[in-house]
Design a protein around this motif. Structure first.
Motif, PDB file in Angstrom:
ATOM      1  N   ARG A  87       0.799  -1.225   0.000  1.00 56.26           N
ATOM      2  CA  ARG A  87       0.000   0.000   0.000  1.00 56.26           C
ATOM      3  C   ARG A  87       0.832   1.276   0.000  1.00 56.26           C
ATOM      4  O   ARG A  87       0.363   2.331  -0.391  1.00 56.26           O
ATOM      5  N   LEU A  88       2.074   1.156   0.478  1.00 60.23           N
ATOM      6  CA  LEU A  88       2.871   2.378   0.621  1.00 60.23           C
ATOM      7  C   LEU A  88       3.942   2.544  -0.446  1.00 60.23           C
ATOM      8  O   LEU A  88       4.422   3.647  -0.692  1.00 60.23           O
ATOM      9  N   ASP A  89       4.329   1.434  -1.092  1.00 65.74           N
ATOM     10  CA  ASP A  89       5.455   1.473  -2.023  1.00 65.74           C
ATOM     11  C   ASP A  89       5.208   2.498  -3.130  1.00 65.74           C
ATOM     12  O   ASP A  89       4.140   2.518  -3.744  1.00 65.74           O
ATOM     13  N   GLY A  90       6.199   3.349  -3.370  1.00 69.84           N
ATOM     14  CA  GLY A  90       6.110   4.320  -4.454  1.00 69.84           C
ATOM     15  C   GLY A  90       5.402   5.614  -4.080  1.00 69.84           C
ATOM     16  O   GLY A  90       5.332   6.550  -4.866  1.00 69.84           O
ATOM     17  N   ARG A  91       4.881   5.682  -2.874  1.00 71.52           N
ATOM     18  CA  ARG A  91       4.229   6.932  -2.460  1.00 71.52           C
ATOM     19  C   ARG A  91       5.257   7.924  -1.937  1.00 71.52           C
ATOM     20  O   ARG A  91       6.304   7.544  -1.435  1.00 71.52           O
ATOM     21  N   ARG A  92       4.889   9.188  -2.015  1.00 67.88           N
ATOM     22  CA  ARG A  92       5.752  10.241  -1.486  1.00 67.88           C
ATOM     23  C   ARG A  92       5.551  10.323   0.025  1.00 67.88           C
ATOM     24  O   ARG A  92       4.414  10.291   0.508  1.00 67.88           O
ATOM     25  N   LEU A  93       6.669  10.417   0.750  1.00 62.36           N
ATOM     26  CA  LEU A  93       6.591  10.633   2.195  1.00 62.36           C
ATOM     27  C   LEU A  93       6.401  12.131   2.428  1.00 62.36           C
ATOM     28  O   LEU A  93       7.257  12.934   2.084  1.00 62.36           O
ATOM     29  N   ASP A  94       5.257  12.497   2.987  1.00 64.66           N
ATOM     30  CA  ASP A  94       4.923  13.919   3.124  1.00 64.66           C
ATOM     31  C   ASP A  94       5.328  14.528   4.450  1.00 64.66           C
ATOM     32  O   ASP A  94       5.444  15.748   4.570  1.00 64.66           O
ATOM     33  N   GLY A  95       5.507  13.696   5.454  1.00 66.29           N
ATOM     34  CA  GLY A  95       5.860  14.285   6.749  1.00 66.29           C
ATOM     35  C   GLY A  95       6.098  13.212   7.790  1.00 66.29           C
ATOM     36  O   GLY A  95       5.586  12.104   7.672  1.00 66.29           O
ATOM     37  N   VAL A  96       6.898  13.559   8.788  1.00 70.10           N
ATOM     38  CA  VAL A  96       7.155  12.653   9.905  1.00 70.10           C
ATOM     39  C   VAL A  96       7.082  13.479  11.175  1.00 70.10           C
ATOM     40  O   VAL A  96       7.730  14.517  11.286  1.00 70.10           O
ATOM     41  N   GLU A  97       6.270  13.038  12.117  1.00 74.33           N
ATOM     42  CA  GLU A  97       6.241  13.752  13.382  1.00 74.33           C
ATOM     43  C   GLU A  97       6.122  12.799  14.554  1.00 74.33           C
ATOM     44  O   GLU A  97       5.537  11.719  14.445  1.00 74.33           O
ATOM     45  N   ALA A  98       6.729  13.192  15.660  1.00 82.66           N
ATOM     46  CA  ALA A  98       6.609  12.427  16.899  1.00 82.66           C
ATOM     47  C   ALA A  98       5.479  13.032  17.701  1.00 82.66           C
ATOM     48  O   ALA A  98       5.448  14.235  17.931  1.00 82.66           O
ATOM     49  N   ILE A  99       4.526  12.199  18.087  1.00 83.29           N
ATOM     50  CA  ILE A  99       3.460  12.659  18.971  1.00 83.29           C
ATOM     51  C   ILE A  99       3.453  11.710  20.153  1.00 83.29           C
ATOM     52  O   ILE A  99       3.106  10.537  20.022  1.00 83.29           O
ATOM     53  N   GLY A 100       3.872  12.214  21.290  1.00 86.08           N
ATOM     54  CA  GLY A 100       4.010  11.337  22.444  1.00 86.08           C
ATOM     55  C   GLY A 100       4.995  10.247  22.114  1.00 86.08           C
ATOM     56  O   GLY A 100       6.104  10.514  21.683  1.00 86.08           O
ATOM     57  N   LYS A 101       4.570   8.996  22.278  1.00 89.78           N
ATOM     58  CA  LYS A 101       5.483   7.883  22.015  1.00 89.78           C
ATOM     59  C   LYS A 101       5.267   7.289  20.636  1.00 89.78           C
ATOM     60  O   LYS A 101       5.762   6.201  20.343  1.00 89.78           O
ATOM     61  N   ASN A 102       4.506   7.979  19.820  1.00 90.47           N
ATOM     62  CA  ASN A 102       4.229   7.483  18.478  1.00 90.47           C
ATOM     63  C   ASN A 102       4.947   8.330  17.450  1.00 90.47           C
ATOM     64  O   ASN A 102       5.063   9.532  17.590  1.00 90.47           O
ATOM     65  N   LEU A 103       5.405   7.621  16.415  1.00 91.66           N
ATOM     66  CA  LEU A 103       5.945   8.321  15.266  1.00 91.66           C
ATOM     67  C   LEU A 103       4.889   8.187  14.176  1.00 91.66           C
ATOM     68  O   LEU A 103       4.463   7.078  13.868  1.00 91.66           O
ATOM     69  N   LEU A 104       4.441   9.309  13.623  1.00 95.05           N
ATOM     70  CA  LEU A 104       3.442   9.265  12.569  1.00 95.05           C
ATOM     71  C   LEU A 104       4.100   9.658  11.263  1.00 95.05           C
ATOM     72  O   LEU A 104       4.665  10.747  11.139  1.00 95.05           O
ATOM     73  N   LEU A 105       4.059   8.732  10.292  1.00 92.11           N
ATOM     74  CA  LEU A 105       4.639   8.993   8.976  1.00 92.11           C
ATOM     75  C   LEU A 105       3.488   9.198   8.002  1.00 92.11           C
ATOM     76  O   LEU A 105       2.687   8.291   7.790  1.00 92.11           O
ATOM     77  N   ARG A 106       3.417  10.395   7.427  1.00 94.54           N
ATOM     78  CA  ARG A 106       2.316  10.727   6.528  1.00 94.54           C
ATOM     79  C   ARG A 106       2.756  10.541   5.073  1.00 94.54           C
ATOM     80  O   ARG A 106       3.775  11.078   4.668  1.00 94.54           O
ATOM     81  N   PHE A 107       1.966   9.774   4.343  1.00 90.63           N
ATOM     82  CA  PHE A 107       2.264   9.509   2.941  1.00 90.63           C
ATOM     83  C   PHE A 107       1.223  10.180   2.067  1.00 90.63           C
ATOM     84  O   PHE A 107       0.100  10.447   2.522  1.00 90.63           O
ATOM     85  N   GLU A 108       1.600  10.410   0.822  1.00 90.12           N
ATOM     86  CA  GLU A 108       0.640  11.043  -0.090  1.00 90.12           C
ATOM     87  C   GLU A 108      -0.596  10.169  -0.193  1.00 90.12           C
ATOM     88  O   GLU A 108      -0.528   8.945  -0.059  1.00 90.12           O
ATOM     89  N   GLY A 109      -1.723  10.805  -0.380  1.00 84.57           N
ATOM     90  CA  GLY A 109      -2.975  10.072  -0.436  1.00 84.57           C
ATOM     91  C   GLY A 109      -3.626   9.951   0.928  1.00 84.57           C
ATOM     92  O   GLY A 109      -4.630   9.259   1.084  1.00 84.57           O
ATOM     93  N   GLY A 110      -3.047  10.597   1.930  1.00 79.73           N
ATOM     94  CA  GLY A 110      -3.693  10.614   3.244  1.00 79.73           C
ATOM     95  C   GLY A 110      -3.422   9.393   4.102  1.00 79.73           C
ATOM     96  O   GLY A 110      -4.058   9.213   5.138  1.00 79.73           O
TER      97      GLY A 110
END
Ligand SMILES: [Zn+2]
Length: 245
Positions: free
Chosen positions: A39-62
């Motif tokens: 599902r993620l291969d070839g998508r653009r990585l739009d952002g990475v943020e740490a929220i508490g103890k979680n790392l959230l990696l945002r990919f294109e397409g939401g």
């Protein structure tokens, strides 16, 4: 348990891949079954943020990938194609570098709005102390302050080390019920946690005063530091019985 500042460091390192389309692999069998690579291969990585103890990696397409490191998880950034032994959970491969997640523990896709409900991040800039205080006040006031500080729904990002150090700094015993900790004291604990974690994020970690120092003298008053399990998860609390009231 990686502390909040370790996660923010990981988020900082991962910024080098933001904006790139990434090749995605999940070599570890437990990660492969999640179907993330497909599902993620070839998508653009739009952002990475740490929220508490979680790392959230945002990919294109939401699509948002949530990574929680638990006890042993580690993110590393390496040159593309670095040979390695073993099977990492996830590889995000950019043109020149790749991000590698070892020992994933929690790795799942969440909707753009599916992020877990966390309290305000202690490393927020600026940190939302007012909301943290409100959440701590709607919690049962019988709960011990040391236990409440580790509840990610109330305040996100404080781990066992900084809980102990912040309570020592503010001279508050971890065993006091919230009802007996005034707003000013509670705020002082949160401010101490924020300040120390910020310092650790920008440079070497400050020296420990109580964490894992049971039996050794308190740097402030000389009394022996004590330790005992606290809360439902029995995380070890460290405190000075003489100068933390
Ligand atoms: Zn002391």
């Amino acid at each position: 348990m990686p502390e909040g500042d370790s996660l923010h460091r990981a988020a900082q390192r991962l910024q080098v891949l933001v904006g790139e389309r990434v090749e995605v692999e999940t070599p570890h069998p437990r990660a492969a079954v999640k179907g993330l690579a497909e599902r993620l291969d070839g998508r653009r990585l739009d952002g990475v943020e740490a929220i508490g103890k979680n790392l959230l990696l945002r990919f294109e397409g939401g699509l948002v990938l949530r990574s929680h490191l638990r006890m042993n998880g580690r993110w590393r950034i390496e040159p593309r194609g670095t040979p390695r032994k073993g099977k990492p959970w996830l590889i995000l491969r950019g043109a020149e570098r790749e991000a590698v997640l070892w020992n994933g523990a929690v790795l799942e896709l969440v909707g753009a709005r599916g992020a877990p409900r966390l309290g305000p991040d202690i490393l927020g800039e600026p940190p939302d102390f007012e909301t943290m205080l409100k959440r701590l006040r709607v919690e049962s006031q019988k709960r011990e302050v040391g236990d409440a500080l580790l509840d990610q729904r109330l305040v996100a990002g404080i781990g066992n080390l900084w809980r102990a150090e912040a309570l020592w700094e503010a001279r508050v015993s971890p065993w006091r019920p919230l009802a007996e900790v005034g707003d000013e004291e509670l705020r002082a604990v949160l401010e101490a946690a924020h300040a120390m974690m910020r310092t650790a994020l920008d440079g070497p970690r400050p020296p420990r005063r109580v964490y894992r120092r049971a039996g050794r003298p308190c740097p402030r008053c000389g009394a022996p530091i004590r330790s005992a399990p606290q809360g439902d998860n029995a995380r070890t609390a460290y405190w000075c019985p003489a100068c933390q009231r």
